[in-house]
Design an enzyme around this catalytic site. Structure first.
Site, PDB file in Angstrom:
ATOM      1  N   LEU A 126       8.450  40.101  16.085  1.00  0.00           N
ATOM      2  CA  LEU A 126       7.868  39.797  17.400  1.00  0.00           C
ATOM      3  C   LEU A 126       8.723  40.526  18.429  1.00  0.00           C
ATOM      4  CD1 LEU A 126       7.203  35.929  17.157  1.00  0.00           C
ATOM      5  CD2 LEU A 126       5.466  37.712  17.427  1.00  0.00           C
ATOM      6  N   ASP A 127       8.101  40.970  19.523  1.00  0.00           N
ATOM      7  CA  ASP A 127       8.863  41.653  20.579  1.00  0.00           C
ATOM      8  C   ASP A 127       9.877  40.703  21.210  1.00  0.00           C
ATOM      9  OD1 ASP A 127       7.257  43.832  20.153  1.00  0.00           O
ATOM     10  OD2 ASP A 127       5.934  43.410  21.857  1.00  0.00           O
ATOM     11  N   LEU A 128      10.846  41.310  21.903  1.00  0.00           N
ATOM     12  CA  LEU A 128      11.904  40.535  22.563  1.00  0.00           C
ATOM     13  C   LEU A 128      11.338  39.438  23.467  1.00  0.00           C
ATOM     14  CD1 LEU A 128      15.030  40.502  23.121  1.00  0.00           C
ATOM     15  CD2 LEU A 128      14.554  41.981  25.084  1.00  0.00           C
ATOM     16  N   HIS A 209       3.795  47.068  19.282  1.00  0.00           N
ATOM     17  CA  HIS A 209       3.301  46.517  20.562  1.00  0.00           C
ATOM     18  C   HIS A 209       1.766  46.433  20.586  1.00  0.00           C
ATOM     19  CE1 HIS A 209       7.280  46.512  22.120  1.00  0.00           C
ATOM     20  NE2 HIS A 209       7.334  47.720  22.593  1.00  0.00           N
ATOM     21  N   LYS A 212      -0.134  44.222  23.295  1.00  0.00           N
ATOM     22  CA  LYS A 212       0.121  44.721  24.660  1.00  0.00           C
ATOM     23  C   LYS A 212      -0.635  46.026  24.911  1.00  0.00           C
ATOM     24  CE  LYS A 212       4.528  42.479  24.932  1.00  0.00           C
ATOM     25  NZ  LYS A 212       5.887  42.571  24.449  1.00  0.00           N
TER      26      LYS A 212
END
Ligand code: URA
Length: 256
Positions: A126-128, A209, A212
């Protein structure tokens, strides 16, 4: 000194007990023994033929017997390998990086308190600034099954957008979007509008990503991204951000 230790000393030129983990997922027993005992195939063949090697409690004489990182491998009374598979669910908080090491941020591994934490890898990052369900394991066959596009494991996200979502998003997500950078078209994804600027998105894959970038096509920035489930494994609502627990037997089996 026991017979085993004398043999190991002879084979490895060392008095220390050898206990090694297989580096590859699956391979031949004779190759594992050659590498762990620092010896050649002829010596390994003799060990096997004399009935001194057990795999998962049974004597094995076949040179080409397949073993993996969770096979219990024993030479006489000496345990050469005995690893238990570990499966963990973490409620990843925002601001923690999905990596095993990082010089700037706290990592998801830093949040775990299980003994085997340094042997675990992440099954689907998962992204930051994303939160929610993160799975970690030392079982690479299990994580491969989970991540493989052919298995089509659903990953469900709750996404909060800066601007309202319109009906046209649904068809665009279902159709797939072309990403020129990787030269790929995303697999059909399901989008359900939950509120003006909140959607539930289901993906079968996890490109860089991806969510997004998909909302980016509509110039609608993602302001919140939370993973709710992976296949039948649902983020345990009892876990606060940063908390983790072992998966149940049924949760592990749901992925195979
Ligand atoms: N898609 C993203 O853009 N980020 C994530 O963390 C997961 C899916």
């Amino acid at each position: 000194m026991s017979r085993t230790c004398i043999l190991l000393e002879w084979l490895s030129h060392s008095y220390f007990v050898i206990c090694g983990v297989m580096q590859s997922k699956r391979g031949r027993l004779d190759r594992y023994l050659c590498s762990q005992l620092h010896t050649h195939r002829k010596a390994v063949r003799e060990l096997l033929l004399s009935g001194r090697v057990c795999v998962d409690g049974l004597i094995v004489k076949d040179m080409d017997r397949q073993v993996d990182e969770f096979s219990r491998i024993q030479l006489d009374e000496q345990i050469l390998q005995a690893n238990a598979p570990v499966y963990v669910m973490l409620h990843k908080p925002i601001g923690v990086v999905s990596a095993t090491k990082d010089t700037q941020h706290k990592t998801v591994i830093d949040l775990l308190d299980c003994e085997a934490r340094d042997e675990l890898h992440i099954a689907g990052r998962l992204d930051l600034n994303s939160s929610g369900l993160l799975l970690l394991t030392n079982d690479s066959r299990w994580s491969d099954a989970l991540m493989s596009p052919t298995h089509k494991v659903d990953k469900v996200y709750r996404v909060t957008l800066a601007n309202p979502i319109t009906e046209e998003y649904i068809a665009a997500f279902a159709e797939g979007m072309y990403f020129g950078f990787e030269d790929i078209t995303t697999q059909p994804a399901k989008l359900v509008i939950l509120a003006d600027n909140v959607a539930e998105v289901t993906l079968h894959e996890g490109k860089y990503h991806q969510i997004k970038r998909m909302f980016g096509r509509f110039r609608n920035p993602v302001v919140g991204l939370h993973r709710l489930s992976i296949g039948d494994i649902v983020l345990d609502e009892k876990l606060a951000p940063g908390e983790s627990r072992a998966l149940t037997v049924a949760e592990v089996a749901s992925i195979r």
